[in-house]
Design an enzyme around this catalytic site. Structure first.
Site, PDB file in Angstrom:
ATOM      1  N   ARG A 119       0.845  -1.202   0.000  1.00  0.00           N
ATOM      2  CA  ARG A 119       0.000   0.000   0.000  1.00  0.00           C
ATOM      3  C   ARG A 119       0.877   1.248   0.000  1.00  0.00           C
ATOM      4  O   ARG A 119       0.576   2.241  -0.654  1.00  0.00           O
ATOM      5  CB  ARG A 119      -0.962   0.007   1.196  1.00  0.00           C
ATOM      6  CG  ARG A 119      -1.651   1.350   1.387  1.00  0.00           C
ATOM      7  CD  ARG A 119      -2.957   1.302   2.187  1.00  0.00           C
ATOM      8  NE  ARG A 119      -2.930   0.495   3.388  1.00  0.00           N
ATOM      9  CZ  ARG A 119      -2.227   0.776   4.498  1.00  0.00           C
ATOM     10  NH1 ARG A 119      -1.499   1.862   4.565  1.00  0.00           N
ATOM     11  NH2 ARG A 119      -2.261  -0.037   5.533  1.00  0.00           N
TER      12      ARG A 119
ATOM     13  N   ASP B  82      -6.206  20.046 -14.104  1.00  0.00           N
ATOM     14  CA  ASP B  82      -6.655  18.746 -14.604  1.00  0.00           C
ATOM     15  C   ASP B  82      -6.271  18.698 -16.086  1.00  0.00           C
ATOM     16  O   ASP B  82      -6.862  19.381 -16.915  1.00  0.00           O
ATOM     17  CB  ASP B  82      -8.170  18.629 -14.395  1.00  0.00           C
ATOM     18  CG  ASP B  82      -8.734  17.272 -14.828  1.00  0.00           C
ATOM     19  OD1 ASP B  82      -8.084  16.583 -15.620  1.00  0.00           O
ATOM     20  OD2 ASP B  82      -9.844  16.924 -14.368  1.00  0.00           O
TER      21      ASP B  82
HETATM   22  C1  LIG Z   1     -12.779  11.009 -16.131  1.00  0.00           C
HETATM   23  C2  LIG Z   1     -12.302  12.318 -15.638  1.00  0.00           C
HETATM   24  C3  LIG Z   1     -12.027  12.528 -14.278  1.00  0.00           C
HETATM   25  C4  LIG Z   1     -12.264  11.468 -13.227  1.00  0.00           C
HETATM   26  O1  LIG Z   1     -11.470  10.356 -13.404  1.00  0.00           O
HETATM   27  P1  LIG Z   1     -11.895   8.849 -13.016  1.00  0.00           P
HETATM   28  O2  LIG Z   1     -10.726   8.058 -13.433  1.00  0.00           O
HETATM   29  O3  LIG Z   1     -13.155   8.547 -13.767  1.00  0.00           O
HETATM   30  O4  LIG Z   1     -12.145   8.837 -11.547  1.00  0.00           O
HETATM   31  C5  LIG Z   1     -11.552  13.774 -13.907  1.00  0.00           C
HETATM   32  N1  LIG Z   1     -11.355  14.753 -14.804  1.00  0.00           N
HETATM   33  C6  LIG Z   1     -11.617  14.590 -16.115  1.00  0.00           C
HETATM   34  C7  LIG Z   1     -11.370  15.717 -17.053  1.00  0.00           C
HETATM   35  C8  LIG Z   1     -12.095  13.372 -16.576  1.00  0.00           C
HETATM   36  O5  LIG Z   1     -12.372  13.222 -17.880  1.00  0.00           O
END
Ligand SMILES: *Cc1c(COP(=O)(O)O)cnc(C)c1O
Length: 369
Positions: A42, A165
C-alpha cells in the site's frame, strides 16, 4: 530524452537477474526487512514506483503519486487543504469532482465556480480564505480553454496554489507545470490507459513541498492506490501515448472541420477550429488540440439521439480517450440540473480509419430530417 523515448524506456526498473526487457509485475504485498527495502505494497511497490517515476518525468515534475482513479487523485488535493479553505473552480468542472466539493466536502471547504476562461473573474471570486485555483483545460464538454500561464502568474502574486486537470490534453500536448501550475491531475482511465480497460488517476507536483507530503500521506495511509497489475498496464499503455495522441488529434481536427461545414450541425466546439473562442490561447499553450470535440445537432435532443442511434462505429458510451470512438449526448448523462445544451453531443475520436469514421457520420447525418 524526447517524450516518445521517455514513454518507452522511462517506466522500466529492472533488477531481475534474467534481464527481461519489460519490468515484471511484483504481486507481493510485503517485502523482507533490510536497509532501504520496500515495506508494504500500500505504501509502495516496484510497479507503482516505476509508473510514478515515469509520470513525474512525462509532466516535468519532481514527483508523482498514482491513485486508484482520477476522482481519488482529485479528492486527495481537497483532503490536503486546511478546513475552511476556499477554492475557485471552473463552472464546468468535471462533474464527479464538482460533486465531491458540493456533497462530500460541503462542511469542510468553500467553493466558488467561475468562468475559468475569463481570468478577470478570479479577483472577484477571491476571499481571504482562498487557497487554491482549480483549472481544467480543455474543459468538458464545451472544450473551453483557460490560460494556464496567466492564471498561474496571477495566483502566484496572490500566494495561491494552482492545480490543473490535464486529462483532455495529456502531457503530449500540454505541460501545465512548465506554464506555472503547482500540481497536475490526470484521470489515467482516459488517454494514459487508452484502451478503456484501466481505472486510475495521478497527481504530479512541480516541487516536493509540505503540501505534497500531505498528499503522499493521504495516498499511502488513505490507501486509494492502484494495484501492481494496474500500474503495469498503465506503464505498458503509456509507451504508445504520443503516437495515439497524434492520431486522435489528427482525426478529431478533420472530423471537427467536416462537422463545422455540415448543414445539419448548428455548432462545433473544438479548440483547433479558428472560430473557437479559445483557439488563440490553445495555440499558445498546446502543441496539439486533442481528440475530444462536441457539437450541437439541429433539431434538438431528439435528432441528437437519432444521430447516435444511426452510427455503426461509434459506441454510445461515457468516458473518453480510448482507441475506440465513443459518443454520447452529455445532458442525458449529466442529469436534470445540467447546463449543457440538450442537443450537445460529445465525441471521443478513436483510432479507427478516418474514412470509416467520416463515412459513418455522414450516413447517420443524412438520415436526419
Ligand atoms: C474522467 C475524468 C475525471 C475522473 O477520473 P476517473 O478516473 O473517472 O475517476 C476527472 N477529470 C476529467 C477531465 C475526466 O475526464
Amino acid at each position: 530524452m524526447k517524450f516518445e523515448t521517455l514513454a518507452i524506456h522511462g517506466g522500466n526498473s529492472i533488477s531481475d537477474s534474467h534481464r527481461p526487457v519489460v519490468q515484471p509485475i511484483t504481486l507481493s504485498t510485503t517485502f523482507e526487512h533490510q536497509e532501504n527495502s520496500l515495506i508494504y505494497s500500500r505504501a509502495n511497490n516496484p510497479n507503482r514506483m516505476a509508473l510514478e517515476n515515469l509520470l513525474a518525468r512525462m509532466e516535468r515534475g519532481q514527483a508523482a503519486a498514482a491513485f486508484s482513479s482520477g476522482n481519488a487523485a482529485g479528492m486527495s488535493v481537497f483532503q490536503a487543504l486546511p478546513k475552511g479553505s476556499h477554492i475557485i473552480a471552473p463552472d464546468d468542472m468535471y462533474h464527479g469532482l464538482k460533486k465531491q466539493l458540493l456533497e462530500i466536502f460541503v462542511d469542510q471547504l468553500e467553493v466558488s465556480f467561475v468562468d475559468m476562461s475569463k481570468v478577470e473573474t478570479l479577483a472577484a471570486a477571491k476571499t481571504p480564505r482562498t487557497r487554491l485555483i482549480w483549472i481544467e483545460t480543455p474543459s468538458n464538454p464545451l472544450l473551453k480553454i483557460s490560460d494556464i500561464r496567466e492564471i498561474s502568474h496571477w495566483a502566484k502574486s496572490q500566494g495561491l496554489m494552482v492545480v490543473c486537470d490535464n486529462t483532455f490534453a495529456s502531457p503530449v500536448f500540454q505541460n501545465p507545470l512548465a506554464l506555472g501550475a503547482d500540481l497536475v491531475m490526470h484521470s489515467s482511465t482516459k488517454y494514459f490507459g487508452g484502451h478503456s480497460d484501466i481505472l486510475g488517476g495521478a497527481l504530479i507536483t512541480a516541487v516536493k513541498d509540505e503540501f505534497w507530503d500531505k498528499i503522499v500521506n493521504i495516498q499511502q495511509t488513505g490507501g486509494a492506490v492502484p494495484s501492481p497489475f494496474d500500474c503495469y498496464m498503465l506503464t505498458r499503455s503509456i509507451k504508445t501515448l504520443a503516437y495515439r495522441m497524434k492520431g486522435h488529434a489528427e482525426h478529431a481536427g478533420l472530423i471537427a472541420s467536416f462537422l463545422d461545414q455540415h448543414p445539419k450541425i448548428e455548432k462545433v466546439y473544438y479548440p483547433g477550429l479558428k472560430n473557437h473562442p479559445g483557439h488563440e490561447v490553445a495555440s499558445k499553450q498546446m502543441t496539439g488540440f486533442g481528440g475530444i470535440l462536441s457539437f450541437l445537432v439541429k433539431g434538438g435532443a431528439e435528432n441528437a439521439d437519432k444521430l447516435i442511434s444511426h452510427l455503426k462505429y461509434y459506441s454510445n458510451a461515457t468516458s473518453l480517450g480510448g482507441v475506440e470512438s465513443l459518443i454520447e449526448r452529455r445532458a442525458a448523462v449529466e442529469g436534470p440540473n445540467t447546463k449543457t445544451p440538450q442537443n450537445l453531443i460529445r465525441l471521443s475520436v478513436g483510432l479507427e480509419h478516418l474514412e470509416d469514421l467520416l463515412e459513418d457520420l455522414d450516413q447517420a447525418l443524412n438520415q436526419l430530417r
